[in-house]
Design a protein around this motif. Structure first.
Motif, short mmCIF file in Angstrom:
data_model
loop_
_atom_site.label_atom_id
_atom_site.label_comp_id
_atom_site.label_asym_id
_atom_site.label_seq_id
_atom_site.Cartn_x
_atom_site.Cartn_y
_atom_site.Cartn_z
N GLU A 183 9.27 -6.72 3.15
CA GLU A 183 8.43 -6.40 4.01
C GLU A 183 8.13 -4.82 3.70
N ASP A 184 9.53 -4.08 3.41
CA ASP A 184 8.91 -2.58 3.28
C ASP A 184 7.66 -2.84 1.31
N GLU A 185 7.93 -3.03 0.96
CA GLU A 185 7.50 -3.49 -0.08
C GLU A 185 5.67 -4.39 0.21
N LEU A 186 5.31 -4.90 0.92
CA LEU A 186 4.48 -5.35 1.10
C LEU A 186 3.65 -4.26 1.84
N ARG A 187 4.47 -3.55 2.92
CA ARG A 187 3.71 -2.06 4.62
C ARG A 187 3.15 -1.47 2.96
N ARG A 188 4.35 -1.04 1.70
CA ARG A 188 3.74 0.42 0.42
C ARG A 188 1.84 -0.50 -0.40
N ILE A 189 1.95 -2.25 -0.61
CA ILE A 189 1.14 -2.49 -0.82
C ILE A 189 0.11 -2.09 0.12
N LEU A 190 -0.39 -2.70 1.00
CA LEU A 190 -1.59 -2.91 1.79
C LEU A 190 -1.42 -1.31 1.42
N PRO B 175 -5.11 -14.51 17.01
CA PRO B 175 -5.14 -13.64 17.23
C PRO B 175 -4.75 -12.75 17.66
N SER B 176 -3.76 -12.15 18.08
CA SER B 176 -2.87 -11.60 19.24
C SER B 176 -1.18 -10.94 18.07
N LEU B 177 -1.56 -12.08 17.17
CA LEU B 177 -0.30 -11.36 16.44
C LEU B 177 -0.32 -9.79 16.11
N SER B 178 0.95 -8.55 16.14
CA SER B 178 0.51 -7.74 15.56
C SER B 178 0.91 -7.82 14.13
N ASP B 179 0.31 -6.45 13.10
CA ASP B 179 0.67 -6.65 12.00
C ASP B 179 2.03 -6.62 11.06
N ASP B 180 3.03 -6.38 12.31
CA ASP B 180 4.26 -5.99 11.83
C ASP B 180 4.43 -8.36 12.00
N MET C 228 3.71 -13.21 5.79
CA MET C 228 2.85 -13.07 4.70
C MET C 228 4.72 -13.56 3.33
N VAL C 229 5.81 -12.90 4.54
CA VAL C 229 6.47 -12.67 3.51
C VAL C 229 7.82 -13.84 3.73
N LYS C 230 7.44 -14.29 4.97
CA LYS C 230 7.57 -15.68 4.44
C LYS C 230 7.18 -17.13 3.90
N TYR C 231 5.88 -16.94 4.14
CA TYR C 231 5.49 -17.90 3.22
C TYR C 231 3.92 -16.90 2.67
N PRO C 232 5.03 -16.77 1.75
CA PRO C 232 3.85 -15.33 0.50
C PRO C 232 2.86 -16.56 0.22
N LYS C 233 2.37 -17.65 0.24
CA LYS C 233 1.44 -18.14 -0.15
C LYS C 233 -0.17 -17.77 0.58
N LEU C 234 0.17 -17.12 1.26
CA LEU C 234 -0.83 -16.15 2.24
C LEU C 234 -1.10 -15.11 1.22
N ILE C 235 -0.52 -14.23 0.82
CA ILE C 235 -1.08 -13.61 0.18
C ILE C 235 -1.97 -13.64 -0.90
N GLU C 236 -2.77 -12.42 -0.26
CA GLU C 236 -4.35 -12.72 -1.56
C GLU C 236 -3.86 -12.29 -2.51
N ARG C 237 -4.45 -12.68 -3.93
CA ARG C 237 -3.90 -12.08 -5.28
C ARG C 237 -5.29 -12.11 -6.49
N PRO C 238 -5.13 -11.67 -7.80
CA PRO C 238 -3.71 -11.15 -8.08
C PRO C 238 -3.73 -9.79 -7.79
N ILE C 239 -2.57 -8.39 -7.14
CA ILE C 239 -2.84 -7.69 -6.89
C ILE C 239 -1.58 -6.45 -8.07
#
Length: 115
Positions: free
Chosen positions: A40-47, A73-78, A84-95
């Motif tokens: 989660e911390d790494e993903l926050r830094r990337i974002l 739509p009511s989900l928070s950024d956290d 995204m960490v639990k389901y990494p397929k949700l992360i757009e690629r490549p970064i």
């Protein structure tokens, strides 16, 4: 000069981005993020480096997007980051990450801005 690519070898854009780096003599650290998702911390830094909100980095056409509830739509950024960490397929690629900057390889040439 450390360059990291969050890579999915099955994705043509990801392969093209990696090839673009290699054609320039760059051998990046390859992170197969589906096997080793960012924390989660790494993903926050990337974002932060990308200047994006979590939903902006999500692959909304993946079946996991709706199945995981990420389409709420009511989900928070956290909450979105946790999904995204639990389901990494949700992360757009490549970064690609380099020297405190990040770029999304869509199109692949976009990563040249941070090299």
């Amino acid at each position: 000069m450390s360059i990291r690519i969050y890579h999915n070898p099955r994705c043509s854009k990801s392969r093209q981005t990696l090839q673009l780096l290699q054609e320039r003599g760059i051998e990046p650290e390859i992170i197969k993020y589906l096997e080793t998702p960012p924390s989660e911390d790494e993903l926050r830094r990337i974002l932060d480096m990308l200047g994006l909100r979590p939903r902006d980095l999500m692959r909304k056409r993946e079946p996991e997007y709706k199945a995981s509830g990420a389409d709420d739509p009511s989900l928070s950024d956290d909450e979105l980051i946790a999904l995204m960490v639990k389901y990494p397929k949700l992360i757009e690629r490549p970064i690609v990450v380099h020297d405190g900057k990040a770029a999304l390889g869509r199109p692949p040439e976009q990563i040249l801005e941070i090299l």
